[in-house]
Design a protein around this motif. Structure first.
Motif, short mmCIF file in Angstrom:
data_model
loop_
_atom_site.label_atom_id
_atom_site.label_comp_id
_atom_site.label_asym_id
_atom_site.label_seq_id
_atom_site.Cartn_x
_atom_site.Cartn_y
_atom_site.Cartn_z
N CYS A 154 -8.12 5.18 -2.00
CA CYS A 154 -8.74 6.28 -1.24
C CYS A 154 -9.71 5.74 -0.18
CB CYS A 154 -9.48 7.23 -2.17
SG CYS A 154 -8.39 8.33 -3.11
N ALA A 196 -7.19 4.19 2.64
CA ALA A 196 -6.26 5.11 3.30
C ALA A 196 -6.71 6.54 2.99
CB ALA A 196 -4.83 4.88 2.82
N LYS A 197 -6.38 7.46 3.86
CA LYS A 197 -6.77 8.86 3.68
C LYS A 197 -5.74 9.55 2.79
CE LYS A 197 -9.07 9.01 8.18
NZ LYS A 197 -9.08 9.62 9.54
N VAL A 198 -5.83 9.27 1.50
CA VAL A 198 -4.84 9.80 0.56
C VAL A 198 -5.44 10.83 -0.39
CG1 VAL A 198 -3.36 7.77 0.64
CG2 VAL A 198 -5.24 7.84 -1.00
N SER A 199 -6.74 11.04 -0.32
CA SER A 199 -7.36 12.03 -1.19
C SER A 199 -6.95 13.43 -0.75
CB SER A 199 -8.89 11.89 -1.16
OG SER A 199 -9.50 12.90 -1.92
N PRO A 209 -10.42 16.83 1.25
CA PRO A 209 -10.88 16.18 2.49
C PRO A 209 -12.38 16.32 2.72
CG PRO A 209 -9.90 18.31 2.99
CD PRO A 209 -9.78 18.14 1.50
N LYS A 230 0.26 2.15 5.52
CA LYS A 230 -0.86 3.09 5.47
C LYS A 230 -0.55 4.35 6.27
CE LYS A 230 -5.78 3.35 6.79
NZ LYS A 230 -5.67 4.28 7.92
N LYS A 231 -0.01 4.17 7.45
CA LYS A 231 0.34 5.32 8.29
C LYS A 231 1.43 6.16 7.64
CE LYS A 231 1.70 6.45 13.05
NZ LYS A 231 2.08 5.89 14.38
N LEU A 270 2.02 6.44 4.42
CA LEU A 270 1.46 7.11 3.25
C LEU A 270 0.62 8.31 3.65
CD1 LEU A 270 1.30 6.84 0.15
CD2 LEU A 270 -0.76 5.46 0.47
N GLU A 271 -0.09 8.20 4.76
CA GLU A 271 -0.94 9.29 5.23
C GLU A 271 -0.16 10.36 5.98
OE1 GLU A 271 -4.98 6.59 6.02
OE2 GLU A 271 -3.70 7.21 7.68
N HIS A 308 2.00 15.18 3.38
CA HIS A 308 1.17 15.65 2.28
C HIS A 308 1.84 15.39 0.93
CE1 HIS A 308 -2.26 17.90 0.83
NE2 HIS A 308 -1.47 18.61 0.05
N LYS A 319 1.04 11.98 -0.59
CA LYS A 319 -0.27 11.92 -1.25
C LYS A 319 -0.19 12.57 -2.64
CE LYS A 319 -2.65 12.33 3.21
NZ LYS A 319 -3.64 13.11 4.00
#
Length: 790
Positions: A136, A139-142, A145, A172-173, A175-176, A179, A182
């Motif tokens: 988290c 990468a912005k996976v949470s 937000p 990373k891109k 995965l983000e 939705h 995630k």
């Protein structure tokens, strides 16, 4: 450990207000240089982990035996029985099984976990949720937000910067990007967590039952029901003592496990020399091939029993927080691993000549002179191993609560001296009931072993999938290395998984039922948590509406401070508008408090609070974000209210110092001459033209040229406001909390109605209230009810 780096933020993502708060926060750290004793000790411990003397390293390696290796060390009690539940037909089968055990221990605990997976720790914290926290941050996976730029300034918020165009950056891109990816990642994490909770039920059951089985070996006529009864009594005693914590008896754990390993190692050497030294040929992997060729499908199914030789490996990874990694590696490589190999080789040597003793191979192979000392050591090691697993389950549940994936449960800090020793009463009794039910229902090691193996292999599979992301996003390994690791790990673990599937009816269904129930609870709770946060964000009150009410907010401002709790780290929550439209009065000072959990293991006490002002000064409205890590606890003696108020006073003082026109002599009272350069740096970070909503004046305006004459007025205003805040504090503090009821919409589908109106409603009813978790005095609590439809 990953290096903390400062990364640039796209234009518009980091607001001027946040930069202002960030600068003020850094300035406040200069004022609050002395750290509390616990935080200093904690940071010093982490810094010194790489500077340990050899003597200290050996001492820590010894201590790690009791916490980390108790579960793994008791596996020799039941491995051969579960490998040959129907008896041994050929002595060569014992050699083949031994060869499989040797290479399982070599490949999984030693190479994969001790030297690879254990390095994927979050500042020393291990486990699937710790890996998720690490991801988290990178990468912005949470799915919630609530990330703020200021969170990245924490000393414990470490991450690495990925080079543009690299395979890691592309991963990373990717995965983000969607939705559902995630969500899939969260499901993997939750599944691994659920299986770990299942371990908390199955480990004590099989360990204690196997250890107490030694009574019957020496008394063949004894009924199996007596063995089960003794095991249940020990389990009840074990769980009943949990509320005392382990700090008072923890010093015994390492010596007990140390003696246990010495016993099984020495007994192994004795059996090898006495019965058959030829078992050492099992170190040749050729016998694995011959074993499968000879036994075929039965040999493949027996992998479910071989798998039990590496149970406790996940507990090893979850418990690494207590010791330096090097100490854990030394203990396993030079002591635990050799002792386990000797124990299994000794049992194999005995079974080669005594094939009829497959059911009680461990106790039957013990010399009569040391039988009862070994029985006592086995029982003690089983209790210690079970204790480590139970404590690990508490820690896992605490992390899940912090991530919004588990209902709020009571968490008690059992030791003021040792950080992280906790006790969860609700979880403790659930584990105890589960252990007793499993032990009494199955009554034998074989079926419990089948259930245990299923849970262990599924946790390992989830860890492997998460490790692939860690190697790409955190370690930035080349994709070829990641592929080699993934292929080798999956080949071994999927082989074990394919074997335990055949034992689904014979106990393998138990962990799947436990995981299904746990996953349902965690998924529904997290879904409702995300939806509540989204509701808060979409229904927050606009600042223009607040400003239109005027300084009195259109109400009577009564003396005192109102702490309005909200999930929002930005904006005014809907609960506030709901409150002031139904009541004619509000407190003279209003503070919006957001208790926020971050994907870090801890937030140092001096970095806990972020304070900013909302609206003009005359409105007397503030926001305070109280930040916690997943290992931090809300202790009753923390005096949260006083600390928050002190930070509020510090904020007002620093805000005045940073305002245009403030007297430069103000700075000299707080800083020495050699720190004035730091003040220039902080000043350059702040745009004073919009520092507060009531001071929207360009720096180079005519008004700024009057700063010298205005400085005395600023200081007087500061003194007046500080005095006003202290007076309000003396008048009383009221905690205003939202009591939100979540319901399914009228047109929602049947699954959603069941999940929200029944499952979530039940969980919300039985779980702890926020006011209880935060230790809010009942006499100062005010609940504001509201209904939210999803």
């Amino acid at each position: 450990m990953a290096e903390r780096v400062e990364t640039s933020v796209p234009e518009g993502e980091n607001t001027i207000e946040e930069r202002h708060v960030g600068a003020m926060w850094e300035l406040e750290q200069k004022l609050d240089q002395p750290m509390d004793e616990e935080a200093t000790k904690l940071n010093t411990t982490h810094r010194d982990k790489n500077k340990l003397s050899m003597l200290m390293l050996l001492r820590l390696s010894f201590q790690s035996l009791g916490i980390v290796y108790g579960d793994l060390g008791t596996s020799p009690l039941y491995v051969f029985y579960n490998t040959f539940p129907d008896g041994i037909e050929d002595s060569e089968d014992v050699i083949g099984a031994l060869s499989l055990i040797i290479y399982s221990l070599l490949l999984v605990p030693l190479i994969k976990y001790v030297f690879i997976v254990c390095k994927a720790n979050d500042n020393g914290q291990g486990g699937t949720l710790a890996i998720y926290s690490l991801l988290c941050r990178h990468a912005k996976v949470s799915l919630i937000p609530n990330h703020q730029r200021s969170d990245e300034n924490l000393t414990t918020y470490s991450r690495t910067l990925l080079p543009e165009g690299s395979f890691s950056a592309k991963t990373k891109k990717w995965l983000e990007g969607k939705h559902w990816r995630k969500r899939a990642l969260l499901v993997i994490v939750l599944l691994g967590t659920c299986m770990t909770i299942g371990d908390g039920i199955l480990t004590p059951a099989i360990s204690v039952l196997s250890a107490t089985g030694g009574i019957k070996v020496n008394n063949p006529k004894m009924s199996s029901d007596i063995v089960v009864l003794v095991a249940i009594v020990i389990l009840i005693g074990l769980f009943s003592m949990q509320h005392y914590g382990t700090h008072k008896v923890g010093w015994l754990f390492a010596p007990i496990v140390f003696i246990w390993f010495l016993f099984i190692g020495a007994t192994g050497i004795y059996n090898i020399c006495k019965h058959d030294t030829s078992v050492l040929k099992a170190f040749s992997p050729t016998y694995i091939y011959l074993y499968f060729k000879r036994r075929g499908r039965d040999g493949w199914i027996s992998l479910g029993g071989i798998l039990l030789s590496i149970t406790g490996t996940e507990a090893l990874y979850a418990d690494i927080a207590f010791f330096p990694l090097l100490a854990i590696q030394l203990a396993f490589t030079f002591f635990v691993f050799p002792c386990l190999l000797l124990a299994y080789c000794g049992q194999a040597a005995y079974l080669v000549n005594n094939k009829d003793h497959y059911q009680d191979a461990f106790y039957a192979s013990i010399p009569d002179t040391v039988y009862w000392p070994m029985f006592i050591a086995a029982t003690g090691a089983a209790i210690v191993g079970s204790q480590a697993t139970i404590s690990g389950t508490y820690s896992i549940v605490k992390q899940a609560v912090s991530h919004g994936c588990f209902p709020r449960v009571k968490i008690v800090h059992t030791s003021k001296k040792f950080f992280g020793q906790i006790y969860c009463p609700d979880i403790n009794w659930i584990l105890m009931i589960g252990c007793i039910a499993v032990t009494a229902s199955f009554k034998n090691q074989s079926q419990i072993g089948n259930a245990y193996g299923t849970a262990v292999v599924l946790v390992m599979l989830m860890t492997t999938l998460l490790m692939v992301l860690i190697m790409l996003l955190v370690w930035r390994c080349h994709w070829s290395l990641v592929l080699i690791f993934a292929v080798l790990s999956l080949v071994v673990e999927l082989s074990y998984f394919s074997a335990v599937i055949f034992k689904f009816i014979e106990g393998g269904w138990v962990p799947l039922i436990i995981a299904a129930i746990s996953l349902l609870v965690m998924s529904v709770w997290h879904y409702a948590t995300v939806k509540k946060y989204e509701f808060e964000v979409h229904s927050k009150v606009s600042m223009s509406w607040i400003l239109g009410l005027g300084p009195s907010l259109g109400l009577v401002r009564v003396p005192g401070i109102g702490l309005v709790y909200t999930e929002l780290a930005r904006g005014v929550p809907h609960i506030f508008s709901h409150f002031i439209t139904n009541l004619p009065a509000i407190h003279s000072v209003v503070v919006f408090v957001c208790v926020k959990y971050l994907p870090v293991y801890t937030v140092p006490e001096e970095e806990r609070f972020l304070v900013k002002r909302i609206g003009p000064k005359t409105f007397r409205m503030f926001r305070c974000v109280a930040r916690y890590g997943y290992k931090d606890l809300h202790r009753k003696d923390d005096d949260f209210e006083t600390k928050l108020f002190n930070k509020l006073l510090s904020f007002v003082h620093i805000e005045t110092m940073m305002e245009p026109g403030a007297n430069s002599s103000t700075y000299s009272s707080a800083y020495s001459n050699n720190e004035n350069n730091n003040m220039d740096m902080f000043s350059s970070m702040v745009d004073y033209t919009v520092s507060t909503l009531d001071t929207i004046v360009p720096v180079d305006s005519p008004h700024s040229r009057m700063s010298f004459r205005h400085s005395n007025t600023i200081e007087e205003e500061e003194e007046d406001e500080l005095e006003f805040l202290k007076t309000c504090k003396e008048s009383g503090v009221v905690h205003i909390m939202g009591n939100t009821v979540v319901k399914a919409r009228s047109g929602a589908g049947l699954p959603k109605k069941i999940a929200i109106d029944y499952v979530y409603a039940f969980l919300a009813k039985v779980c702890r209230e926020n006011s209880v978790i935060l230790h809010v005095p009942h006499e100062t609590l005010l609940n504001v009810g509201q209904v939210f439809y999803v």
